[in-house]
Design a protein around this motif. Structure first.
Motif, PDB file in Angstrom:
ATOM      1  N   GLU A  52       8.369  -1.193   0.111  1.00  0.00           N
ATOM      2  CA  GLU A  52       7.751  -1.449  -1.190  1.00  0.00           C
ATOM      3  C   GLU A  52       6.276  -1.820  -1.063  1.00  0.00           C
ATOM      4  O   GLU A  52       5.538  -1.765  -2.038  1.00  0.00           O
ATOM      5  N   ILE A  53       5.855  -2.199   0.126  1.00  0.00           N
ATOM      6  CA  ILE A  53       4.474  -2.632   0.340  1.00  0.00           C
ATOM      7  C   ILE A  53       3.644  -1.441   0.798  1.00  0.00           C
ATOM      8  O   ILE A  53       3.984  -0.775   1.765  1.00  0.00           O
ATOM      9  N   VAL A  54       2.560  -1.196   0.090  1.00  0.00           N
ATOM     10  CA  VAL A  54       1.629  -0.136   0.468  1.00  0.00           C
ATOM     11  C   VAL A  54       0.301  -0.796   0.807  1.00  0.00           C
ATOM     12  O   VAL A  54      -0.338  -1.387  -0.064  1.00  0.00           O
ATOM     13  N   ALA A  55      -0.080  -0.738   2.064  1.00  0.00           N
ATOM     14  CA  ALA A  55      -1.358  -1.279   2.511  1.00  0.00           C
ATOM     15  C   ALA A  55      -2.238  -0.099   2.915  1.00  0.00           C
ATOM     16  O   ALA A  55      -1.871   0.674   3.797  1.00  0.00           O
ATOM     17  N   ILE A  56      -3.374   0.029   2.235  1.00  0.00           N
ATOM     18  CA  ILE A  56      -4.243   1.181   2.436  1.00  0.00           C
ATOM     19  C   ILE A  56      -5.646   0.703   2.793  1.00  0.00           C
ATOM     20  O   ILE A  56      -6.172  -0.216   2.179  1.00  0.00           O
ATOM     21  N   THR A  57      -6.235   1.367   3.766  1.00  0.00           N
ATOM     22  CA  THR A  57      -7.617   1.091   4.140  1.00  0.00           C
ATOM     23  C   THR A  57      -8.321   2.425   4.375  1.00  0.00           C
ATOM     24  O   THR A  57      -7.697   3.483   4.298  1.00  0.00           O
ATOM     25  N   ALA A 105      17.657 -11.887   6.978  1.00  0.00           N
ATOM     26  CA  ALA A 105      18.603 -12.037   5.863  1.00  0.00           C
ATOM     27  C   ALA A 105      18.941 -10.695   5.233  1.00  0.00           C
ATOM     28  O   ALA A 105      20.076 -10.480   4.796  1.00  0.00           O
ATOM     29  N   ARG A 106      17.991  -9.788   5.189  1.00  0.00           N
ATOM     30  CA  ARG A 106      18.185  -8.476   4.559  1.00  0.00           C
ATOM     31  C   ARG A 106      18.617  -7.391   5.543  1.00  0.00           C
ATOM     32  O   ARG A 106      18.877  -6.264   5.141  1.00  0.00           O
ATOM     33  N   GLY A 107      18.638  -7.717   6.833  1.00  0.00           N
ATOM     34  CA  GLY A 107      19.042  -6.737   7.836  1.00  0.00           C
ATOM     35  C   GLY A 107      17.998  -5.666   8.122  1.00  0.00           C
ATOM     36  O   GLY A 107      18.324  -4.577   8.559  1.00  0.00           O
ATOM     37  N   TRP A 108      16.715  -5.981   7.903  1.00  0.00           N
ATOM     38  CA  TRP A 108      15.656  -5.005   8.161  1.00  0.00           C
ATOM     39  C   TRP A 108      15.410  -4.812   9.653  1.00  0.00           C
ATOM     40  O   TRP A 108      14.993  -3.747  10.073  1.00  0.00           O
ATOM     41  N   ASP A 109      15.604  -5.866  10.432  1.00  0.00           N
ATOM     42  CA  ASP A 109      15.376  -5.839  11.877  1.00  0.00           C
ATOM     43  C   ASP A 109      13.959  -5.345  12.208  1.00  0.00           C
ATOM     44  O   ASP A 109      13.769  -4.413  12.982  1.00  0.00           O
ATOM     45  N   LEU A 110      12.965  -5.980  11.584  1.00  0.00           N
ATOM     46  CA  LEU A 110      11.579  -5.554  11.757  1.00  0.00           C
ATOM     47  C   LEU A 110      11.084  -5.660  13.194  1.00  0.00           C
ATOM     48  O   LEU A 110      10.158  -4.939  13.570  1.00  0.00           O
ATOM     49  N   GLU A 111      11.708  -6.525  13.988  1.00  0.00           N
ATOM     50  CA  GLU A 111      11.294  -6.618  15.394  1.00  0.00           C
ATOM     51  C   GLU A 111      11.502  -5.299  16.117  1.00  0.00           C
ATOM     52  O   GLU A 111      10.743  -4.947  17.009  1.00  0.00           O
ATOM     53  N   ARG A 112      12.520  -4.540  15.725  1.00  0.00           N
ATOM     54  CA  ARG A 112      12.808  -3.244  16.358  1.00  0.00           C
ATOM     55  C   ARG A 112      12.471  -2.047  15.462  1.00  0.00           C
ATOM     56  O   ARG A 112      12.282  -0.951  15.964  1.00  0.00           O
ATOM     57  N   ASN A 113      12.409  -2.250  14.165  1.00  0.00           N
ATOM     58  CA  ASN A 113      12.130  -1.160  13.221  1.00  0.00           C
ATOM     59  C   ASN A 113      10.736  -1.297  12.633  1.00  0.00           C
ATOM     60  O   ASN A 113      10.560  -1.381  11.418  1.00  0.00           O
ATOM     61  N   THR A 114       9.733  -1.279  13.488  1.00  0.00           N
ATOM     62  CA  THR A 114       8.357  -1.484  13.025  1.00  0.00           C
ATOM     63  C   THR A 114       7.846  -0.318  12.186  1.00  0.00           C
ATOM     64  O   THR A 114       6.866  -0.479  11.452  1.00  0.00           O
ATOM     65  N   ALA A 115       8.487   0.824  12.246  1.00  0.00           N
ATOM     66  CA  ALA A 115       8.065   1.974  11.435  1.00  0.00           C
ATOM     67  C   ALA A 115       8.253   1.708   9.943  1.00  0.00           C
ATOM     68  O   ALA A 115       7.703   2.432   9.112  1.00  0.00           O
ATOM     69  N   ARG A 116       8.998   0.680   9.600  1.00  0.00           N
ATOM     70  CA  ARG A 116       9.198   0.335   8.186  1.00  0.00           C
ATOM     71  C   ARG A 116       7.972  -0.350   7.580  1.00  0.00           C
ATOM     72  O   ARG A 116       7.901  -0.533   6.373  1.00  0.00           O
ATOM     73  N   LEU A 117       7.019  -0.721   8.419  1.00  0.00           N
ATOM     74  CA  LEU A 117       5.800  -1.380   7.961  1.00  0.00           C
ATOM     75  C   LEU A 117       4.724  -0.315   7.749  1.00  0.00           C
ATOM     76  O   LEU A 117       4.255   0.297   8.700  1.00  0.00           O
ATOM     77  N   HIS A 118       4.350  -0.084   6.493  1.00  0.00           N
ATOM     78  CA  HIS A 118       3.402   0.977   6.163  1.00  0.00           C
ATOM     79  C   HIS A 118       1.999   0.418   5.953  1.00  0.00           C
ATOM     80  O   HIS A 118       1.718  -0.232   4.959  1.00  0.00           O
ATOM     81  N   VAL A 119       1.151   0.694   6.944  1.00  0.00           N
ATOM     82  CA  VAL A 119      -0.271   0.372   6.870  1.00  0.00           C
ATOM     83  C   VAL A 119      -0.972   1.670   7.227  1.00  0.00           C
ATOM     84  O   VAL A 119      -0.787   2.190   8.323  1.00  0.00           O
ATOM     85  N   GLN A 120      -1.738   2.201   6.294  1.00  0.00           N
ATOM     86  CA  GLN A 120      -2.297   3.528   6.529  1.00  0.00           C
ATOM     87  C   GLN A 120      -3.632   3.723   5.833  1.00  0.00           C
ATOM     88  O   GLN A 120      -4.074   2.858   5.078  1.00  0.00           O
ATOM     89  N   THR A 121      -4.228   4.852   6.106  1.00  0.00           N
ATOM     90  CA  THR A 121      -5.482   5.213   5.454  1.00  0.00           C
ATOM     91  C   THR A 121      -5.183   5.895   4.123  1.00  0.00           C
ATOM     92  O   THR A 121      -4.047   6.297   3.861  1.00  0.00           O
ATOM     93  N   ILE A 122      -6.222   6.034   3.323  1.00  0.00           N
ATOM     94  CA  ILE A 122      -6.071   6.754   2.052  1.00  0.00           C
ATOM     95  C   ILE A 122      -5.629   8.187   2.338  1.00  0.00           C
ATOM     96  O   ILE A 122      -4.729   8.704   1.672  1.00  0.00           O
ATOM     97  N   ASP A 123      -6.236   8.828   3.328  1.00  0.00           N
ATOM     98  CA  ASP A 123      -5.841  10.190   3.702  1.00  0.00           C
ATOM     99  C   ASP A 123      -4.386  10.233   4.150  1.00  0.00           C
ATOM    100  O   ASP A 123      -3.653  11.157   3.818  1.00  0.00           O
ATOM    101  N   GLY A 124      -3.977   9.231   4.924  1.00  0.00           N
ATOM    102  CA  GLY A 124      -2.595   9.174   5.398  1.00  0.00           C
ATOM    103  C   GLY A 124      -1.601   9.042   4.256  1.00  0.00           C
ATOM    104  O   GLY A 124      -0.548   9.675   4.256  1.00  0.00           O
ATOM    105  N   LEU A 125      -1.941   8.218   3.264  1.00  0.00           N
ATOM    106  CA  LEU A 125      -1.068   8.072   2.103  1.00  0.00           C
ATOM    107  C   LEU A 125      -0.963   9.392   1.339  1.00  0.00           C
ATOM    108  O   LEU A 125       0.131   9.820   0.968  1.00  0.00           O
ATOM    109  N   ASN A 126      -2.092  10.056   1.133  1.00  0.00           N
ATOM    110  CA  ASN A 126      -2.072  11.340   0.433  1.00  0.00           C
ATOM    111  C   ASN A 126      -1.253  12.378   1.202  1.00  0.00           C
ATOM    112  O   ASN A 126      -0.502  13.152   0.609  1.00  0.00           O
TER     113      ASN A 126
END
Length: 153
Positions: A52-57, A105-126
Motif C-alpha cells: 500500500e506504500i508507494v515511495a517515489i523519488t 503480526a500480519r505474517g509479512w515476514d519483511l526480514e525475508r520478503n524485502t521485495a514487498r517494500l516498494h521504493v522506486q523512481t518515477i520512471d520505475g513506477l510508470n
C-alpha cells in the motif's frame, strides 16, 4: 532551539504523520532521505499490506539509498538499542520496531520478503504500471526503460 529549528522540527514531525500526505522538497544534505525513511517505517506500522506504500523519488541512487536505510533500520530494530543513543536513532529504532511488530503480526515476514517494500523512481513506477496495464498504456507487452530516449523519438 531557534525559531527556525522549532519550525523545522515541527515540519519533520508532521511529515511522518501517516494521516497526511507529503511532498518533501529540500536541498541536498538536508535530511530528506532520513525523513522519508522514518515516514516509510511509520507507515509500515499502520498499513494492512506493505504494498500500500508507494515511495517515489527521482533518481535510482536516491531510491536505492532510501531502500537500504529502511532495510538497515528493520534489521537494527530486532536488536536492543545501545544505551545513550542519539534521539534520531532512538526515533528510528522505535518506528522500525513498530514496523517489525506489524510485519510479524500480519505474517509479512519483511526480514525475508524485502521485495514487498516498494521504493522506486518515477520512471520505475510508470514502467510497473505499464507492465500491469499494457492495453491501457498502449505500448504492448515488451515495455522497457531506457536511460536515453532520444533515439526513440
Amino acid at each position: 532551539m531557534t525559531a527556525d529549528g522549532t519550525r523545522d522540527a515541527d515540519a519533520r514531525r508532521a511529515a511522518i504523520d501517516p494521516r497526511r500526505s507529503f511532498i518533501v522538497q529540500a536541498p541536498a544534505g538536508s535530511g530528506k532521505t532520513s525523513l522519508l525513511t522514518l515516514r516509510y517505517l511509520r507507515l509500515l506500522a499502520t498499513v494492512d499490506s506493505p504494498e500500500e506504500i508507494v515511495a517515489i523519488t527521482f533518481t535510482r541512487k536516491a531510491a536505492s539509498e532510501m531502500r537500504h536505510r529502511i532495510l538497515d533500520a528493520l534489521a537494527a530494530a530486532s536488536r536492543p538499542l545501545e544505551p545513550g543513543a542519539p534521539p534520531h536513532l532512538q526515533e528510528r529504532h522505535t518506528l522500525a520496531a513498530a514496523a517489525l511488530a506489524r510485519s510479524r503480526a500480519r505474517g509479512w515476514d519483511l526480514e525475508r520478503n524485502t521485495a514487498r517494500l516498494h521504493v522506486q523512481t518515477i520512471d520505475g513506477l510508470n514502467h510497473w504500471l505499464a507492465q500491469r496495464l499494457p492495453l491501457a498504456a498502449r505500448i504492448g507487452l515488451d515495455a522497457s526503460l531506457v536511460d536515453d530516449a532520444r533515439p526513440l523519438y
